[in-house]
Design an enzyme around this catalytic site. Sequence first.
Site, PDB file in Angstrom:
ATOM      1  CG  HIS A  11      -1.949   1.049   1.218  1.00  0.00           C
ATOM      2  ND1 HIS A  11      -1.669   2.363   1.465  1.00  0.00           N
ATOM      3  CD2 HIS A  11      -3.260   0.972   0.940  1.00  0.00           C
ATOM      4  CE1 HIS A  11      -2.789   3.066   1.351  1.00  0.00           C
ATOM      5  NE2 HIS A  11      -3.769   2.247   1.029  1.00  0.00           N
ATOM      6  CE1 TYR A  20      -4.776   9.606   7.957  1.00  0.00           C
ATOM      7  CE2 TYR A  20      -3.499   9.913   5.955  1.00  0.00           C
ATOM      8  CZ  TYR A  20      -3.666   9.313   7.184  1.00  0.00           C
ATOM      9  OH  TYR A  20      -2.727   8.430   7.650  1.00  0.00           O
ATOM     10  N   PRO A  63      -2.649   7.290  17.386  1.00  0.00           N
ATOM     11  CG  PRO A  63      -4.780   6.349  17.263  1.00  0.00           C
ATOM     12  CD  PRO A  63      -3.905   7.206  18.119  1.00  0.00           C
ATOM     13  CE  LYS A  71       5.715   7.289  11.817  1.00  0.00           C
ATOM     14  NZ  LYS A  71       6.001   6.780  10.495  1.00  0.00           N
ATOM     15  CE1 TYR A 109       0.637   8.268   7.105  1.00  0.00           C
ATOM     16  CE2 TYR A 109       0.887   7.134   5.016  1.00  0.00           C
ATOM     17  CZ  TYR A 109       0.106   7.511   6.081  1.00  0.00           C
ATOM     18  OH  TYR A 109      -1.213   7.136   6.126  1.00  0.00           O
TER      19      TYR A 109
HETATM   20  P1  RFL Z   1       0.351  -4.685  23.115  1.00  0.00           P
HETATM   21  O1  RFL Z   1      -0.001  -5.135  21.732  1.00  0.00           O
HETATM   22  O2  RFL Z   1      -0.611  -3.867  23.862  1.00  0.00           O
HETATM   23  O3  RFL Z   1       0.673  -6.001  23.947  1.00  0.00           O
HETATM   24  C1  RFL Z   1       0.864  -5.943  25.350  1.00  0.00           C
HETATM   25  C2  RFL Z   1       0.457  -7.291  25.918  1.00  0.00           C
HETATM   26  O4  RFL Z   1       0.687  -7.283  27.313  1.00  0.00           O
HETATM   27  C3  RFL Z   1      -0.422  -7.891  27.973  1.00  0.00           C
HETATM   28  N1  RFL Z   1      -0.412  -7.385  29.368  1.00  0.00           N
HETATM   29  C4  RFL Z   1       0.082  -8.079  30.396  1.00  0.00           C
HETATM   30  N2  RFL Z   1       0.625  -9.317  30.473  1.00  0.00           N
HETATM   31  C5  RFL Z   1       1.053  -9.739  31.683  1.00  0.00           C
HETATM   32  N3  RFL Z   1       0.954  -8.986  32.815  1.00  0.00           N
HETATM   33  C6  RFL Z   1       0.410  -7.741  32.791  1.00  0.00           C
HETATM   34  N4  RFL Z   1       0.310  -6.991  33.911  1.00  0.00           N
HETATM   35  C7  RFL Z   1      -0.052  -7.239  31.539  1.00  0.00           C
HETATM   36  N5  RFL Z   1      -0.629  -6.065  31.136  1.00  0.00           N
HETATM   37  C8  RFL Z   1      -0.835  -6.178  29.829  1.00  0.00           C
HETATM   38  C9  RFL Z   1      -1.623  -7.479  27.148  1.00  0.00           C
HETATM   39  O5  RFL Z   1      -2.721  -8.363  27.346  1.00  0.00           O
HETATM   40  C10 RFL Z   1      -1.029  -7.558  25.731  1.00  0.00           C
HETATM   41  O6  RFL Z   1      -1.207  -8.840  25.173  1.00  0.00           O
HETATM   42  O7  RFL Z   1       1.747  -3.906  23.150  1.00  0.00           O
HETATM   43  P2  RFL Z   1       3.033  -3.980  22.187  1.00  0.00           P
HETATM   44  O8  RFL Z   1       3.478  -5.398  22.004  1.00  0.00           O
HETATM   45  O9  RFL Z   1       3.965  -2.997  22.727  1.00  0.00           O
HETATM   46  O10 RFL Z   1       2.504  -3.508  20.738  1.00  0.00           O
HETATM   47  C11 RFL Z   1       2.067  -2.193  20.552  1.00  0.00           C
HETATM   48  C12 RFL Z   1       0.942  -2.160  19.526  1.00  0.00           C
HETATM   49  O11 RFL Z   1      -0.064  -3.079  19.882  1.00  0.00           O
HETATM   50  C13 RFL Z   1       0.332  -0.746  19.396  1.00  0.00           C
HETATM   51  O12 RFL Z   1       1.350   0.232  19.435  1.00  0.00           O
HETATM   52  C14 RFL Z   1      -0.434  -0.570  18.072  1.00  0.00           C
HETATM   53  O13 RFL Z   1      -1.567  -1.400  18.048  1.00  0.00           O
HETATM   54  C15 RFL Z   1      -0.834   0.903  17.868  1.00  0.00           C
HETATM   55  N6  RFL Z   1      -1.689   1.071  16.682  1.00  0.00           N
HETATM   56  C16 RFL Z   1      -1.136   1.085  15.418  1.00  0.00           C
HETATM   57  N7  RFL Z   1       0.201   0.927  15.272  1.00  0.00           N
HETATM   58  C17 RFL Z   1       0.737   0.876  14.017  1.00  0.00           C
HETATM   59  O14 RFL Z   1       1.975   0.740  13.895  1.00  0.00           O
HETATM   60  N8  RFL Z   1      -0.048   0.963  12.868  1.00  0.00           N
HETATM   61  C18 RFL Z   1      -1.400   1.104  12.955  1.00  0.00           C
HETATM   62  O15 RFL Z   1      -2.073   1.137  11.908  1.00  0.00           O
HETATM   63  C19 RFL Z   1      -2.009   1.188  14.277  1.00  0.00           C
HETATM   64  N9  RFL Z   1      -3.348   1.299  14.420  1.00  0.00           N
HETATM   65  C20 RFL Z   1      -3.074   1.173  16.831  1.00  0.00           C
HETATM   66  C21 RFL Z   1      -3.893   1.281  15.675  1.00  0.00           C
HETATM   67  C22 RFL Z   1      -3.679   1.152  18.099  1.00  0.00           C
HETATM   68  C23 RFL Z   1      -5.047   1.281  18.220  1.00  0.00           C
HETATM   69  N10 RFL Z   1      -5.614   1.317  19.522  1.00  0.00           N
HETATM   70  C24 RFL Z   1      -5.170   0.382  20.532  1.00  0.00           C
HETATM   71  C25 RFL Z   1      -6.016   2.577  19.999  1.00  0.00           C
HETATM   72  C26 RFL Z   1      -5.265   1.363  15.788  1.00  0.00           C
HETATM   73  C27 RFL Z   1      -5.855   1.373  17.061  1.00  0.00           C
HETATM   74  C28 RFL Z   1      -7.347   1.465  17.171  1.00  0.00           C
END
Ligand code: RFL
Length: 407
Positions: free
Chosen positions: A83, A213, A305, A309, A404
């Site tokens: 993309h 956007y 978001p 990133k 980006y």
């Molecule tokens: P995660 O994926 O939140 O995983 C953390 C894990 O830790 C667990 N956990 C625990 N486990 C043991 N003991 C505890 N006390 C714990 N507390 C929590 C949780 O259950 C979970 O499994 O963190 P990680 O690995 O750092 O990854 C980060 C990403 O998930 C996050 O930054 C992205 O999803 C952000 N984000 C996007 N990032 C992109 O690069 N491209 C995107 O297009 C994008 N779209 C988004 C997004 C985040 C969104 N949300 C959450 C607002 C779209 C949305 C809607």
Amino acid sequence: MTESHTSRTLCESADVVVLGAGPAGLVVGLLLQAAGIDCVILERASRTHVQTRARAGFLAPNTVRVLERHDLADGLHRDGRRHGTCEFRTEDGRFRLDYGSLGQGGQHHVYPQQNLVTDLLTRYLDSGGRIRFRTEGLAVRDADSARPSVTTREPDGRPTRWTARYVAGCDGRHGAARRSLPPDTVRHHRHDHGVTWLGLLAATPPSLDAVGYAIHAHGFAGHMARTADVTRYYLQWRRGTPADAWPEQRVWDELDIRMRAADHGPLRRGALLERGVFDLTCDVVEPLRHGSLFLAGDAASLLAPAAAKGANLAVLEAEILAQALVDALARGDTAGLDAYSDRCLAHIWRAQEFTGWMTRLLHAAPEQDRGAGGGSFFHAALQRSRLNSLRTSRIHQDWFAENYVGV
Ligand code: RFL
């Protein structure tokens, strides 16, 4: 690995205890596992929950390179799509940026985060990786010693203490790793962009062949492809309003208005599978280390978001951390661990800066500064000027493209 019982607390150990099985924790676990390091992942949620949590979808070229380097990119190459275009819709019409062919950036791969997590988890388990689901990390103790430990609550409620050489805190913003940092040694920088989004997952194919956007007097609206049958939409949302305040019909009608469907073509409607409200806030923990405890992913820094990133930074940091842990444990070389925080913070602040710029591109002004009907004239004029520069200046476009898709 050892296992013993004290009177009430079960004691276990691993060289590295990884908290959290998101993208960051799984990449750390997989790379340690591949290097023969004894590690365990402790995850609060169930396996089903971890594998079905829909979040990110846009993977940057560096993320793809990391996954390829460690032979983890099969699913992404099989089912992901390249993309490289975004489309801005404003009162002055629309313009498209083929960011994939601008600057030295490259293209995204669209691949839902839950698919990536499923791939990583399956590989980790197939290669004999240890993971405990429904095991909540409560606190990291003695991180400033050579023998830190993590106290947990097991699925049956029993308290357990995991001792380790190192702890990788990959458990997100509300995890135990962050909570365990002593406030006097670690700074926590927070910023509120002052804007709130309603995030939607809709059971419908994408309506555009681009990230959409839309800047409108009613507020921002966004369109992002996920799969052939599911599309993510965003609506700028009044802070404090519940996610279900509007019926589906009103949500789609408002998306039509803000995306200017009457001028640029209809949106394909479908059932709304998921709604979530989130304030565009961000933060950075500094440094990303306290003794034997290291933070990566959302635990280290949370990004709004707007520029997609978060997951990409999580994978980048996880690879750097895993390599440094392997050097320390297999060769006694701790230089990588000593450099970890500074190295990652440079990437984090760059990503925060671009995300802030992107937020100001999409939103005329924070909510508290906005007048009725879409913002003060001053902020709206600045936003229009920003968009015009992006529409007309090739140098600005190249800069945009590199930031980006870069981390
Ligand atoms: P995660 O994926 O939140 O995983 C953390 C894990 O830790 C667990 N956990 C625990 N486990 C043991 N003991 C505890 N006390 C714990 N507390 C929590 C949780 O259950 C979970 O499994 O963190 P990680 O690995 O750092 O990854 C980060 C990403 O998930 C996050 O930054 C992205 O999803 C952000 N984000 C996007 N990032 C992109 O690069 N491209 C995107 O297009 C994008 N779209 C988004 C997004 C985040 C969104 N949300 C959450 C607002 C779209 C949305 C809607």
